[in-house]
Design a protein around this motif. Structure first.
Motif, PDB file in Angstrom:
ATOM      1  N   TYR A  52      39.399  12.848  20.780  1.00  0.00           N
ATOM      2  CA  TYR A  52      38.682  14.085  21.076  1.00  0.00           C
ATOM      3  C   TYR A  52      38.656  14.352  22.578  1.00  0.00           C
ATOM      4  CZ  TYR A  52      36.934  13.605  16.310  1.00  0.00           C
ATOM      5  OH  TYR A  52      36.832  13.482  14.946  1.00  0.00           O
ATOM      6  N   GLY A  53      39.551  13.707  23.290  1.00  0.00           N
ATOM      7  CA  GLY A  53      39.595  13.866  24.731  1.00  0.00           C
ATOM      8  C   GLY A  53      39.461  12.549  25.473  1.00  0.00           C
ATOM      9  N   LEU A  62      36.324  22.579  22.341  1.00  0.00           N
ATOM     10  CA  LEU A  62      35.858  23.178  23.584  1.00  0.00           C
ATOM     11  C   LEU A  62      36.967  23.301  24.620  1.00  0.00           C
ATOM     12  CD1 LEU A  62      32.404  21.379  24.009  1.00  0.00           C
ATOM     13  CD2 LEU A  62      32.903  23.534  22.837  1.00  0.00           C
ATOM     14  N   GLU A  63      38.020  22.520  24.474  1.00  0.00           N
ATOM     15  CA  GLU A  63      39.095  22.495  25.464  1.00  0.00           C
ATOM     16  C   GLU A  63      40.391  23.118  24.954  1.00  0.00           C
ATOM     17  OE1 GLU A  63      39.523  18.385  26.340  1.00  0.00           O
ATOM     18  OE2 GLU A  63      37.662  18.234  27.475  1.00  0.00           O
ATOM     19  N   GLN A  64      40.542  23.275  23.654  1.00  0.00           N
ATOM     20  CA  GLN A  64      41.805  23.715  23.086  1.00  0.00           C
ATOM     21  C   GLN A  64      42.051  25.211  23.268  1.00  0.00           C
ATOM     22  OE1 GLN A  64      40.931  21.523  19.146  1.00  0.00           O
ATOM     23  NE2 GLN A  64      43.164  21.579  19.247  1.00  0.00           N
ATOM     24  N   ASP A  65      43.301  25.607  23.130  1.00  0.00           N
ATOM     25  CA  ASP A  65      43.688  27.019  23.122  1.00  0.00           C
ATOM     26  C   ASP A  65      43.497  27.541  21.696  1.00  0.00           C
ATOM     27  OD1 ASP A  65      44.766  29.513  23.373  1.00  0.00           O
ATOM     28  OD2 ASP A  65      46.835  28.840  23.714  1.00  0.00           O
ATOM     29  N   GLU A 144      35.823  35.270  20.763  1.00  0.00           N
ATOM     30  CA  GLU A 144      34.656  34.641  21.378  1.00  0.00           C
ATOM     31  C   GLU A 144      34.269  33.437  20.524  1.00  0.00           C
ATOM     32  OE1 GLU A 144      32.401  38.761  22.784  1.00  0.00           O
ATOM     33  OE2 GLU A 144      31.458  37.386  21.383  1.00  0.00           O
ATOM     34  N   PHE A 145      33.736  32.401  21.144  1.00  0.00           N
ATOM     35  CA  PHE A 145      33.391  31.193  20.405  1.00  0.00           C
ATOM     36  C   PHE A 145      31.928  30.836  20.625  1.00  0.00           C
ATOM     37  CE2 PHE A 145      37.912  31.144  21.306  1.00  0.00           C
ATOM     38  CZ  PHE A 145      38.407  31.051  20.006  1.00  0.00           C
ATOM     39  N   ASP A 334      32.482  19.003  21.159  1.00  0.00           N
ATOM     40  CA  ASP A 334      33.551  18.108  21.603  1.00  0.00           C
ATOM     41  C   ASP A 334      33.831  16.989  20.603  1.00  0.00           C
ATOM     42  OD1 ASP A 334      31.374  16.464  21.924  1.00  0.00           O
ATOM     43  OD2 ASP A 334      31.569  16.251  24.096  1.00  0.00           O
ATOM     44  N   GLY A 335      33.186  17.032  19.433  1.00  0.00           N
ATOM     45  CA  GLY A 335      33.458  16.057  18.385  1.00  0.00           C
ATOM     46  C   GLY A 335      34.318  16.602  17.265  1.00  0.00           C
ATOM     47  N   HIS A 336      34.899  17.783  17.466  1.00  0.00           N
ATOM     48  CA  HIS A 336      35.811  18.361  16.485  1.00  0.00           C
ATOM     49  C   HIS A 336      37.064  18.863  17.192  1.00  0.00           C
ATOM     50  CE1 HIS A 336      32.101  18.438  14.120  1.00  0.00           C
ATOM     51  NE2 HIS A 336      32.865  18.522  13.055  1.00  0.00           N
ATOM     52  N   ARG A 337      38.181  18.804  16.492  1.00  0.00           N
ATOM     53  CA  ARG A 337      39.416  19.333  17.042  1.00  0.00           C
ATOM     54  C   ARG A 337      40.181  20.037  15.936  1.00  0.00           C
ATOM     55  NH1 ARG A 337      43.551  15.036  19.088  1.00  0.00           N
ATOM     56  NH2 ARG A 337      45.118  16.532  18.382  1.00  0.00           N
TER      57      ARG A 337
END
Length: 343
Positions: A52-53, A62-65, A144-145, A334-337
């Motif tokens: 997850y990073g 939170l970081e992905q496109d 938007e997220f 940040d615990g999901h991708r």
């Protein structure tokens, strides 16, 4: 995306093997538990807990496109009715009333759509759909997220676009009365339904930990040489869950039930029109639910989006851990991708 496709989207969450002989759940679990700990423990931790990073080994929502992932498989093609008039969206055109009239996003403009809308008494909805789809195909919109609560709050004081949301929905058919019985909430009220599904899944299901452990043994000890998950399959549609309280359920099954529920009624009948998507985390063999709406805010087309995890919500309750882990529903963190997204 069909339920049968979920096996490919989240490898290990489903199976279709025929099985060999009769193997009890207890023998599978206890016979392999020692091997899992001794041989595959490190691999299991690597597969489920990292990526997850941490240590440069992956990333998270939170970081992905996310816009690229969300639009990779999205389609606005659909066939339905607007104000009683048949409408078919196909590529860059909207056919109205069968083949009697059509609009092209390339060759026509808003005035052309407004004229057909007025002639057929469509109450401005065809014009709005044409404007929104033209913007969508031109890339003139913004995702938007938000977390679930902020997602629903985002619609306050804005112009919701139900027909655009309809155009991006996948095909799902479920009796809304069954959904209401299960969740204790009206499917026309998505904020209430999202919470009602938490209660429904907790009351009528449990997270299938034995199947998860069997899968861990299969993946991390046997390295896929034998299908252990096949012994844990069962009927998990809403009717079956209502009839058999406590049914074991897996992540992708929770995703499909939530998608069906949130799309059980037409968008025009929802207090907040929503479409859903299936989010596959291949790295961790997990799946969760995406929810998307559409609004015009100061004239701009915006697509509010949130993510829900009914697996965590159900499991945390099963193990009486909500007091210190929280409800587990919100997944935009940040615990999901996401590796793949299907509509």
């Amino acid at each position: 995306m069909t339920e049968g496709d979920a096996e490919d989207a989240v490898d290990g969450d489903d199976d279709d093997g025929d099985g060999v002989g009769e193997v009890s759940r207890r023998r599978i679990l206890f016979g392999g538990a020692g091997g899992l700990a001794a041989i595959g423990g490190g691999r299991a931790i690597y597969n489920t807990s990292l990526g997850y990073g941490e240590f440069g080994m992956g990333t998270n929502l939170l970081e992905q496109d996310l816009p690229s992932l969300l639009t990779e498989r999205i389609s606005t093609d659909y066939e339905g009715t607007i104000a009683g008039t048949p409408v078919r969206v196909d590529g860059s055109t909207i056919a109205v009333g069968g083949e009697e009239a059509s609009l092209s996003f390339v060759d026509d403009d808003r005035d052309d759509a407004a004229e057909i809308d007025l002639d057929r008494g469509m109450g401005g909805r065809l014009e709005a759909l044409f404007v929104d789809l033209s913007a969508f195909h031109a890339g003139d919109y913004t995702f938007e997220f938000h977390g679930p609560e902020a997602f629903f709050e985002r619609f306050e004081g804005t112009d919701a676009r139900p027909d655009l949301v309809t155009s991006i929905r996948g095909d799902r058919t479920i009796d809304p009365d069954v959904v209401e019985r299960f969740a204790g909430a009206d499917p026309a009220d998505p904020p209430a339904l999202v919470e009602g599904l938490v209660s429904g899944f907790r009351e009528h299901t449990s997270y299938d930990v034995p199947r998860y452990i069997a899968g861990s043994i299969e993946d991390n000890v046997l390295f896929g040489a034998y299908d252990l998950r096949q012994y844990f399959e069962g009927d998990v549609d809403f009717e079956a869950l209502l009839e058999n309280d406590g049914t074991g359920i897996f992540c992708w099954e929770l995703v499909f039930r939530s998608m069906e529920a949130l799309q059980a009624v037409p968008t025009i009948d929802q207090t907040i029109p929503v479409a859903t998507c299936y989010v596959s985390d291949i790295r961790h063999k997990h799946a969760f639910t995406g929810v998307v709406g559409a609004i015009r805010d100061d004239g701009e087309l915006r697509l509010p989006t949130t993510f829900l995890d009914y697996t965590h919500s159900t499991l945390y309750d099963d193990v009486h851990a909500t007091a210190f882990l929280g409800e587990g529903l919100a997944a935009y963190n940040d615990g999901h991708r996401a590796d793949e997204i299907y509509w």
